[in-house]
Design a protein around this motif. Sequence first.
Motif, mmCIF file in Angstrom:
data_model
loop_
_atom_site.group_PDB
_atom_site.id
_atom_site.type_symbol
_atom_site.label_atom_id
_atom_site.label_comp_id
_atom_site.label_asym_id
_atom_site.label_seq_id
_atom_site.Cartn_x
_atom_site.Cartn_y
_atom_site.Cartn_z
ATOM 1 N N ALA A 267 -2.375 6.592 0.602
ATOM 2 C CA ALA A 267 -1.816 7.017 1.892
ATOM 3 C C ALA A 267 -1.881 5.905 2.922
ATOM 4 C CB ALA A 267 -2.566 8.254 2.385
ATOM 5 N N ASP A 268 -2.969 5.143 2.929
ATOM 6 C CA ASP A 268 -3.095 4.049 3.894
ATOM 7 C C ASP A 268 -2.050 2.973 3.656
ATOM 8 O OD1 ASP A 268 -5.239 5.230 5.186
ATOM 9 O OD2 ASP A 268 -6.741 4.235 3.936
ATOM 10 N N VAL A 269 -1.766 2.679 2.386
ATOM 11 C CA VAL A 269 -0.753 1.663 2.080
ATOM 12 C C VAL A 269 0.633 2.190 2.439
ATOM 13 C CG1 VAL A 269 0.335 0.322 0.246
ATOM 14 C CG2 VAL A 269 -2.159 0.563 0.304
ATOM 15 N N ARG A 270 0.926 3.434 2.093
ATOM 16 C CA ARG A 270 2.243 4.004 2.432
ATOM 17 C C ARG A 270 2.483 3.969 3.933
ATOM 18 N NH1 ARG A 270 0.585 7.942 -1.308
ATOM 19 N NH2 ARG A 270 0.305 9.483 0.364
ATOM 20 N N ALA A 271 1.429 4.186 4.705
ATOM 21 C CA ALA A 271 1.567 4.180 6.164
ATOM 22 C C ALA A 271 1.964 2.808 6.696
ATOM 23 C CB ALA A 271 0.262 4.634 6.810
ATOM 24 N N LEU A 272 1.656 1.743 5.955
ATOM 25 C CA LEU A 272 2.000 0.395 6.406
ATOM 26 C C LEU A 272 3.506 0.181 6.490
ATOM 27 C CD1 LEU A 272 -0.587 -1.734 4.375
ATOM 28 C CD2 LEU A 272 -0.729 -1.026 6.776
ATOM 29 N N ALA A 273 4.278 0.983 5.748
ATOM 30 C CA ALA A 273 5.740 0.836 5.780
ATOM 31 C C ALA A 273 6.313 1.105 7.168
ATOM 32 C CB ALA A 273 6.378 1.771 4.758
ATOM 33 N N ARG A 274 5.522 1.736 8.047
ATOM 34 C CA ARG A 274 5.974 1.978 9.411
ATOM 35 C C ARG A 274 5.803 0.755 10.307
ATOM 36 N NH1 ARG A 274 3.215 7.059 8.386
ATOM 37 N NH2 ARG A 274 1.387 6.334 9.545
ATOM 38 N N GLU A 275 5.088 -0.245 9.829
ATOM 39 C CA GLU A 275 4.851 -1.451 10.619
ATOM 40 C C GLU A 275 6.063 -2.389 10.530
ATOM 41 O OE1 GLU A 275 2.212 -1.849 12.530
ATOM 42 O OE2 GLU A 275 1.421 0.089 11.870
ATOM 43 N N VAL A 278 7.426 -4.592 7.196
ATOM 44 C CA VAL A 278 6.669 -4.261 5.988
ATOM 45 C C VAL A 278 7.496 -3.377 5.060
ATOM 46 C CG1 VAL A 278 4.591 -3.164 5.047
ATOM 47 C CG2 VAL A 278 4.465 -4.466 7.193
ATOM 48 N N ILE A 279 7.517 -3.732 3.782
ATOM 49 C CA ILE A 279 8.187 -2.960 2.728
ATOM 50 C C ILE A 279 7.122 -2.500 1.737
ATOM 51 C CG2 ILE A 279 9.899 -3.031 0.857
ATOM 52 C CD1 ILE A 279 11.085 -5.536 2.331
ATOM 53 N N VAL A 280 7.105 -1.223 1.398
ATOM 54 C CA VAL A 280 6.214 -0.688 0.363
ATOM 55 C C VAL A 280 7.103 -0.148 -0.739
ATOM 56 C CG1 VAL A 280 4.395 0.963 -0.197
ATOM 57 C CG2 VAL A 280 4.427 -0.131 2.057
ATOM 58 N N THR A 281 7.105 -0.786 -1.892
ATOM 59 C CA THR A 281 8.086 -0.446 -2.937
ATOM 60 C C THR A 281 7.653 0.720 -3.810
ATOM 61 O OG1 THR A 281 7.174 -1.912 -4.643
ATOM 62 C CG2 THR A 281 8.718 -2.884 -3.048
ATOM 63 N N GLY A 282 6.348 0.925 -3.997
ATOM 64 C CA GLY A 282 5.896 1.801 -5.066
ATOM 65 C C GLY A 282 6.104 1.124 -6.406
ATOM 66 N N ALA A 283 6.103 1.923 -7.483
ATOM 67 C CA ALA A 283 6.231 1.364 -8.825
ATOM 68 C C ALA A 283 7.588 0.686 -9.007
ATOM 69 C CB ALA A 283 6.052 2.454 -9.869
ATOM 70 N N VAL A 284 7.573 -0.463 -9.675
ATOM 71 C CA VAL A 284 8.810 -1.157 -10.037
ATOM 72 C C VAL A 284 8.766 -1.446 -11.536
ATOM 73 C CG1 VAL A 284 9.099 -2.189 -7.755
ATOM 74 C CG2 VAL A 284 7.868 -3.451 -9.522
ATOM 75 N N GLY A 285 9.934 -1.481 -12.142
ATOM 76 C CA GLY A 285 9.995 -1.727 -13.579
ATOM 77 C C GLY A 285 9.611 -3.140 -13.968
ATOM 78 N N ASP A 286 9.770 -4.071 -13.045
ATOM 79 C CA ASP A 286 9.544 -5.489 -13.346
ATOM 80 C C ASP A 286 9.194 -6.177 -12.032
ATOM 81 O OD1 ASP A 286 9.587 -8.110 -14.222
ATOM 82 O OD2 ASP A 286 11.530 -7.961 -15.228
ATOM 83 N N VAL A 287 8.044 -6.819 -11.983
ATOM 84 C CA VAL A 287 7.648 -7.511 -10.743
ATOM 85 C C VAL A 287 8.306 -8.873 -10.613
ATOM 86 C CG1 VAL A 287 5.425 -6.322 -10.637
ATOM 87 C CG2 VAL A 287 5.567 -8.578 -11.740
ATOM 88 N N ARG A 288 8.871 -9.402 -11.689
ATOM 89 C CA ARG A 288 9.403 -10.771 -11.651
ATOM 90 C C ARG A 288 10.514 -10.959 -10.613
ATOM 91 N NH1 ARG A 288 10.879 -11.754 -17.751
ATOM 92 N NH2 ARG A 288 11.707 -9.657 -17.374
ATOM 93 N N PRO A 289 11.454 -10.006 -10.447
ATOM 94 C CA PRO A 289 12.470 -10.209 -9.410
ATOM 95 C C PRO A 289 11.878 -10.352 -8.013
ATOM 96 C CG PRO A 289 13.183 -8.517 -10.949
ATOM 97 C CD PRO A 289 11.751 -8.816 -11.277
#
Length: 401
Positions: A267-275, A278-289
Amino acid sequence: MGDLLFLAHRVPWPPDRGDKIRAFHILKHLAAKRRVHVAAFADDRADLTGDSGLTLSETHILWRGKSRAVAGVQALVSRRPLSLTAFEQREMRETVAGILARHPIDTIYVFSGQMAQYLPDRTEASVVMDFVDMDSAKFETYGATTRGFAGWMMRREAQLLLAHEASVAQTADASLFVSEAEAELFCDRTHAGRVHAVGNGIDTAVFDPHASFKPQKVTGPLIVFTGQMDYRPNSEGVRWFVEAILPQVRSAHPDVRFAIVGRNPDADVRALAREPGVIVTGAVGDVRPWLAAASVVVVPLKLARGVQNKVLEAMAMARPVVASAAAATGIDHGGTISVAEDASATVEAIVTLLADAAAAQRLGDAARVRVIERHGWAAQLAALDAVLDEIRLPNGHEVAA
């Protein structure tokens, strides 16, 4: 040569987070040389049916659904570490006993201290205990910075885990840690013998800026952090970065954005998306991009044990890295990443890299060369082969689980 039994607290495949990456590559290395049987837990339903892609013999993946509250009560009643009661399960004990009864197991590889409780009371097999990190030291740090009942539980955990780790190491034929620093700390705390460092590696053919993956579309400068985002050091690190670092960086580079890339943001990390920015992606299929798109990769961890795979991945992707001293420990980077001791040094390093894209790329290119030379899996696992060649156990021994 007999068979090997590989015990893991989390199913090693897919290798998409730090502990699973190490476990998978060690398992792959071992399975290429001998018959290997696996018994592991899953805490993600998708992992119950996934394919390892490896040639394995008996494979048992058991669901670990015990709640933390239940494990906590069991820990208090039994006076055992929560880390053990959380992974205590009769079905796993029966599974391990069955594999040992059916097959000529001459080596048991235990991945993580939680799984040592499944070693038989007496065995003719050699026991390799891969602690990875010194968990008792981690909880000691948590306990020193946490108040109330939670802090008391963490200090209790640190004491009980240290006794457990020392007891297991005393009877194992080899105890492994991910870095020389962790191995030395363990020896200092426990006076254990037969302790070795086997480092983490990186698949530089997969983590390659020229590999085939779908590009991440971004505009403007981008700072990236990758990691499991319900893990306390990661969560604390990005919150500190957003609060103490990012505003100062944005003063110099107003259009810069910060992407927090990783599964299960709390919850604390998700709240950072309001700053701002800041982008909070959640799970991604591949971190390389995301890594490939980064102007700078940051690893601002205040607490870090062992070797941070996220640093190796960013180096392999030829990105400039700014890491805390704790996050850089155990990595033979040779000055190809920027190590920042505090907030002001972190800001200065990032601002400097953002201001000179050519210099930043030169640093990233040097980091890739360094990681290929020093941190390939083949080089790291040669140390494991040496350990396995050394251990001999003709008469059996007692195992403290």
